[in-house]
Motif scaffolding. Sequence first.
Motif, PDB file in Angstrom:
ATOM      1  N   SER A   1       0.807  -1.217   0.000  1.00 24.30           N
ATOM      2  CA  SER A   1       0.000   0.000   0.000  1.00 24.30           C
ATOM      3  C   SER A   1       0.844   1.272   0.000  1.00 24.30           C
ATOM      4  O   SER A   1       0.313   2.365  -0.222  1.00 24.30           O
ATOM      5  CB  SER A   1      -0.926   0.016   1.216  1.00 24.30           C
TER       6      SER A   1
ATOM      7  N   ASP B   1       0.674   0.768  -8.846  1.00 20.39           N
ATOM      8  CA  ASP B   1      -0.735   1.148  -8.761  1.00 20.39           C
ATOM      9  C   ASP B   1      -1.236   1.594 -10.127  1.00 20.39           C
ATOM     10  O   ASP B   1      -0.486   2.174 -10.911  1.00 20.39           O
ATOM     11  CB  ASP B   1      -0.906   2.307  -7.768  1.00 20.39           C
ATOM     12  N   VAL B   2      -2.495   1.346 -10.479  1.00 22.91           N
ATOM     13  CA  VAL B   2      -3.539   0.756  -9.660  1.00 22.91           C
ATOM     14  C   VAL B   2      -3.869  -0.670 -10.127  1.00 22.91           C
ATOM     15  O   VAL B   2      -5.024  -1.097 -10.122  1.00 22.91           O
ATOM     16  CB  VAL B   2      -4.820   1.624  -9.706  1.00 22.91           C
TER      17      VAL B   2
ATOM     18  N   GLY C   1      -4.254  -4.658 -10.148  1.00 20.03           N
ATOM     19  CA  GLY C   1      -4.637  -5.651  -9.152  1.00 20.03           C
ATOM     20  C   GLY C   1      -3.552  -6.699  -8.960  1.00 20.03           C
ATOM     21  O   GLY C   1      -2.646  -6.813  -9.787  1.00 20.03           O
TER      22      GLY C   1
ATOM     23  N   TRP D   1      -5.443  -5.665  -5.298  1.00 24.76           N
ATOM     24  CA  TRP D   1      -5.434  -4.355  -4.666  1.00 24.76           C
ATOM     25  C   TRP D   1      -5.233  -4.495  -3.162  1.00 24.76           C
ATOM     26  O   TRP D   1      -5.954  -5.234  -2.488  1.00 24.76           O
ATOM     27  CB  TRP D   1      -6.736  -3.634  -4.992  1.00 24.76           C
ATOM     28  N   TRP D   2      -4.260  -3.748  -2.684  1.00 23.48           N
ATOM     29  CA  TRP D   2      -3.907  -3.792  -1.268  1.00 23.48           C
ATOM     30  C   TRP D   2      -3.857  -2.371  -0.713  1.00 23.48           C
ATOM     31  O   TRP D   2      -2.792  -1.794  -0.532  1.00 23.48           O
ATOM     32  CB  TRP D   2      -2.555  -4.481  -1.063  1.00 23.48           C
TER      33      TRP D   2
ATOM     34  N   LYS E   1     -14.221  -5.731  -5.666  1.00 22.10           N
ATOM     35  CA  LYS E   1     -13.155  -5.314  -6.574  1.00 22.10           C
ATOM     36  C   LYS E   1     -13.150  -3.804  -6.780  1.00 22.10           C
ATOM     37  O   LYS E   1     -12.115  -3.147  -6.660  1.00 22.10           O
ATOM     38  CB  LYS E   1     -13.315  -6.026  -7.922  1.00 22.10           C
TER      39      LYS E   1
ATOM     40  N   TYR F   1     -10.282  -1.167  -5.507  1.00 23.98           N
ATOM     41  CA  TYR F   1      -9.620  -0.377  -6.548  1.00 23.98           C
ATOM     42  C   TYR F   1      -9.673   1.116  -6.218  1.00 23.98           C
ATOM     43  O   TYR F   1      -8.656   1.820  -6.293  1.00 23.98           O
ATOM     44  CB  TYR F   1     -10.283  -0.650  -7.899  1.00 23.98           C
TER      45      TYR F   1
ATOM     46  N   VAL G   1      -7.306   2.095  -3.447  1.00 23.80           N
ATOM     47  CA  VAL G   1      -5.917   2.169  -3.925  1.00 23.80           C
ATOM     48  C   VAL G   1      -5.704   3.428  -4.761  1.00 23.80           C
ATOM     49  O   VAL G   1      -4.674   4.112  -4.647  1.00 23.80           O
ATOM     50  CB  VAL G   1      -5.557   0.903  -4.729  1.00 23.80           C
TER      51      VAL G   1
ATOM     52  N   ALA H   1     -13.208  -3.017 -12.158  1.00 26.82           N
ATOM     53  CA  ALA H   1     -12.358  -2.258 -11.237  1.00 26.82           C
ATOM     54  C   ALA H   1     -12.387  -0.784 -11.629  1.00 26.82           C
ATOM     55  O   ALA H   1     -13.142   0.002 -11.080  1.00 26.82           O
ATOM     56  CB  ALA H   1     -10.939  -2.816 -11.247  1.00 26.82           C
TER      57      ALA H   1
END
Length: 471
Positions: free
Chosen positions: A195, A227-228, A230, A232-233, A243, A247, A250, A289
């Motif tokens: 992240s 980013d961005v 997947g 996604w964290w 999802k 998204y 993030v 997303a």
Amino acid sequence: MRFLACLLFLLGSSLSSVARPNFVMVFIDDMGWGDFSCFGNKDAKTPNIDRIAAEGIRFEQFHVNSPICSPSRCALTTGQYPQRWRIHSYLNNRADNERRGCAQWLDPKAPTLARMLQQNGYATGHFGKWHLGGQRDVDDAPPITAYGFDESLTNFEGMGPKLLPLTMKPGDSEPGKIWADAERLGKPVTWMQRSKITSGFIDAAIPFIDKAVAGKKPFFVNLWPDDVHGPWWPPTDKWAQGKRGLYLSVLEEMDRQFGHLFDYLRSNPELRDNTLLLICSDNGPEPGAGSAGPFRGSKTTLYEGGTRSPLIVWGPGLIDKAKAGSVNTKSIFAAFDLAPSLLSIAKIEAKDIAFDGEDIAPALLGQKEVSRRAPIFWRRPPDRKTASPALPERLPDLAMRDGRWKLLCEYDGTKPQLYDLDKDRGESTNLAAQQSELVTRMTQALLAWHQSMPPDNGPALGAAQPKKKKK
């Protein structure tokens, strides 16, 4: 007198070098045309990028040269069609690259914008995703520095020093590791929360810029975040459901982290007045997303949603001040046009290089709403006759943009689809039957381009994919 003349010459050369503009290229991964709030996103806020847009120029008719990662990055890097270098789809493991007819990595002999700038006195750095060689079991690819970069820091898809992701979700007591085997692709390796990795690349780029400024050198920086893309964290305290929710979390966190870079450039008069910042996406969004806005299609497709990218250009001391906060709706160009355009802005002549891209610098600087003269051509990734193996719709193989007109067809020119993008940017009404002469002319040009490019394994792979069953 001779000594004085020599001193003045050297001083003049040094000042000329310092006066050359700096460039920062932000290339976001898998983001849709409609995902910045300044491009219409109502579900998330991107205030830092919106402020850059309010001080710069937004371009609504900018394209990338492929609807998938590696070839899109190749075109931006070389100023040429990625097919020339057999970068036809995303680079994967060695066997899969061979199956699809792809090179294992970008040939170091390819022209690169970084190398041309480096040879003309620029400090050059790449910070972020590379994906042009050196991933999975392809561990003998050239380092990123072989392409004209003085320094690099990348992720698991490139050779050289890297940042690798730790993952945490709500409730986890210990972070997980993904892509741990990528440690063998370059040292040193720093592990950090997924992240926060965009800020990790920014925190490496800023000292590089400081060093260039201290050394009186102009700089060129690629800042290509993970980013961005997947999976996604987002930060655990900004976790969301589904999802789309993940998204958007993030996306907003990426914008927040980029605020540090933007404030750094804006707050230093020397940088603010002589730096051109460009921000766009490498291809369309993953379905479910991101958002392609009003456009049809998504990542991997040749419809506008796969290839049209939101471009923002900022440079308060370089662009026409009257154009600050404006929207350019007319200039039609693509990512491979940026290399010759930035060289033009830097007043560097690219000798003995046949770019496919064209110089559209007046548009970037807000001087004139010029477009490229030649059409833009696309060929689908060879493994993507459907947008994904799970989807039944069989997609066109080739596409062409010529002014207001967009043509899509099969490898042999059959099944033409023709759209008037001035009136139908959502590509909903196929005009091929009403415009037969135009279809014939455009098809001939598109097939001539296709046949002039090195082939891939698209025809064989497309024939092998199951066809949609008739009801």
